[in-house]
Design a protein around this motif. Structure first.
Motif, PDB file in Angstrom:
ATOM      1  N   ILE A   1       0.845  -1.201   0.000  1.00 32.85           N
ATOM      2  CA  ILE A   1       0.000   0.000   0.000  1.00 32.85           C
ATOM      3  C   ILE A   1       0.878   1.249   0.000  1.00 32.85           C
ATOM      4  N   HIS A   2       0.529   2.200  -0.857  1.00 36.59           N
ATOM      5  CA  HIS A   2       1.243   3.466  -0.967  1.00 36.59           C
ATOM      6  C   HIS A   2       0.258   4.620  -0.800  1.00 36.59           C
ATOM      7  N   GLU A   3       0.791   5.792  -0.441  1.00 40.30           N
ATOM      8  CA  GLU A   3      -0.080   6.942  -0.142  1.00 40.30           C
ATOM      9  C   GLU A   3       0.525   8.221  -0.691  1.00 40.30           C
ATOM     10  N   LEU A   4      -0.339   9.096  -1.198  1.00 42.56           N
ATOM     11  CA  LEU A   4       0.066  10.400  -1.710  1.00 42.56           C
ATOM     12  C   LEU A   4      -0.927  11.425  -1.178  1.00 42.56           C
ATOM     13  N   THR A   5      -0.427  12.486  -0.520  1.00 38.43           N
ATOM     14  CA  THR A   5      -1.303  13.472   0.119  1.00 38.43           C
ATOM     15  C   THR A   5      -0.827  14.883  -0.176  1.00 38.43           C
ATOM     16  N   GLN A   6      -1.768  15.747  -0.508  1.00 38.89           N
ATOM     17  CA  GLN A   6      -1.447  17.155  -0.672  1.00 38.89           C
ATOM     18  C   GLN A   6      -1.004  17.757   0.664  1.00 38.89           C
ATOM     19  N   ASP A   7      -0.156  18.801   0.607  1.00 44.30           N
ATOM     20  CA  ASP A   7       0.290  19.474   1.828  1.00 44.30           C
ATOM     21  C   ASP A   7      -0.806  20.349   2.432  1.00 44.30           C
ATOM     22  N   GLY A   8      -1.833  20.630   1.677  1.00 39.60           N
ATOM     23  CA  GLY A   8      -2.955  21.432   2.148  1.00 39.60           C
ATOM     24  C   GLY A   8      -3.991  21.527   1.050  1.00 39.60           C
ATOM     25  N   PRO A   9      -5.169  22.077   1.352  1.00 46.82           N
ATOM     26  CA  PRO A   9      -6.213  22.193   0.335  1.00 46.82           C
ATOM     27  C   PRO A   9      -5.735  23.003  -0.871  1.00 46.82           C
ATOM     28  N   ASP A  10      -6.066  22.528  -2.060  1.00 43.35           N
ATOM     29  CA  ASP A  10      -5.780  23.237  -3.312  1.00 43.35           C
ATOM     30  C   ASP A  10      -4.284  23.423  -3.562  1.00 43.35           C
ATOM     31  N   THR A  11      -3.444  22.589  -2.956  1.00 50.59           N
ATOM     32  CA  THR A  11      -2.007  22.657  -3.223  1.00 50.59           C
ATOM     33  C   THR A  11      -1.628  21.589  -4.249  1.00 50.59           C
ATOM     34  N   ALA A  12      -0.423  21.710  -4.785  1.00 46.82           N
ATOM     35  CA  ALA A  12       0.043  20.741  -5.779  1.00 46.82           C
ATOM     36  C   ALA A  12       0.276  19.375  -5.125  1.00 46.82           C
ATOM     37  N   TRP A  13       0.176  18.331  -5.939  1.00 48.25           N
ATOM     38  CA  TRP A  13       0.473  16.990  -5.452  1.00 48.25           C
ATOM     39  C   TRP A  13       1.986  16.826  -5.285  1.00 48.25           C
ATOM     40  N   PRO A  14       2.434  16.089  -4.271  1.00 51.25           N
ATOM     41  CA  PRO A  14       3.873  15.784  -4.138  1.00 51.25           C
ATOM     42  C   PRO A  14       4.368  14.973  -5.334  1.00 51.25           C
ATOM     43  N   ASP A  15       5.687  14.974  -5.516  1.00 49.62           N
ATOM     44  CA  ASP A  15       6.285  14.266  -6.643  1.00 49.62           C
ATOM     45  C   ASP A  15       6.441  12.776  -6.397  1.00 49.62           C
TER      46      ASP A  15
END
Length: 199
Positions: A53-67
């Protein structure tokens, strides 16, 4: 640790409802489920070819996705996630027919995976939080029957209750505060069952 395998795309939805351009999120996954944290930050949980299982989360609302994707930990053949009535994310996974559960604590940390209570074994899961602040977990057992457990806000999970039938897939939606379940039966037919206010 992190992984940075490139594949997969996701569309961004604009505030006005128009669809934006596709944004590459990377990864090499066979299944993915979306989630929204209490602060409206978007997240995605994905299963790779080895069931990791892997996870990707924005740093805050309406921010860019991490790389890069994070390794979330745990294994799953199927994964379901939603925000519970208390505002925390809950994840359930099926791995080797066993149901596992982890969830977000109030301080934002994660409670580690543990084997979900009861002796139910499952092929498929569906999860729903209703406007009546009840979390509903449905599972298709190894016997094909549909099983149900529920947790009202601030309370413990109920025992498993069999709803019968012989099913291979499941979807659930809320109608007027009650779960309505749709399944694909082993006979090829579509089936439905719903909870009423008197159940």
């Amino acid at each position: 640790s992190r992984t940075d395998v490139r594949a997969g795309l996701a569309p961004q939805l604009l505030a006005a409802g128009a669809r934006g351009e596709w944004v590459e999120l990377g990864g090499n996954f066979r299944d993915i489920v979306p989630a929204v944290y209490a602060d409206n930050s978007l997240a995605a949980f994905a299963i790779d070819a080895d069931n990791q299982i892997h996870e990707l989360t924005q740093d805050g609302p309406d921010t860019a996705w991490p790389d890069e994707w994070n390794e979330f930990g745990g294994c799953a053949e199927q994964l379901v996630v939603l925000r519970d009535p208390e505002g925390c994310l809950e994840l359930f996974a099926v791995n080797e027919s066993t149901i596992h559960h982890c969830y977000e604590a109030e301080d934002g940390s994660w409670i580690e995976w543990y084997e979900f209570e009861g002796d139910a074994e499952a092929q498929r899961l569906a999860l729903l939080a209703t406007r009546t602040n009840v979390l509903h977990l449905f599972a298709i057992g190894l016997d094909g029957a549909l099983w149900h457990a529920a947790r009202p806000m601030g309370d413990d999970w109920s025992e498993w209750h069999s709803l019968g039938g012989d099913h291979v897939d499941i979807a659930v939606v809320e109608v007027d505060g009650n779960p309505h379940v749709r399944t694909a039966g082993r006979d090829g037919a579509a089936w439905t069952i719903q909870k009423t206010d008197h159940d």
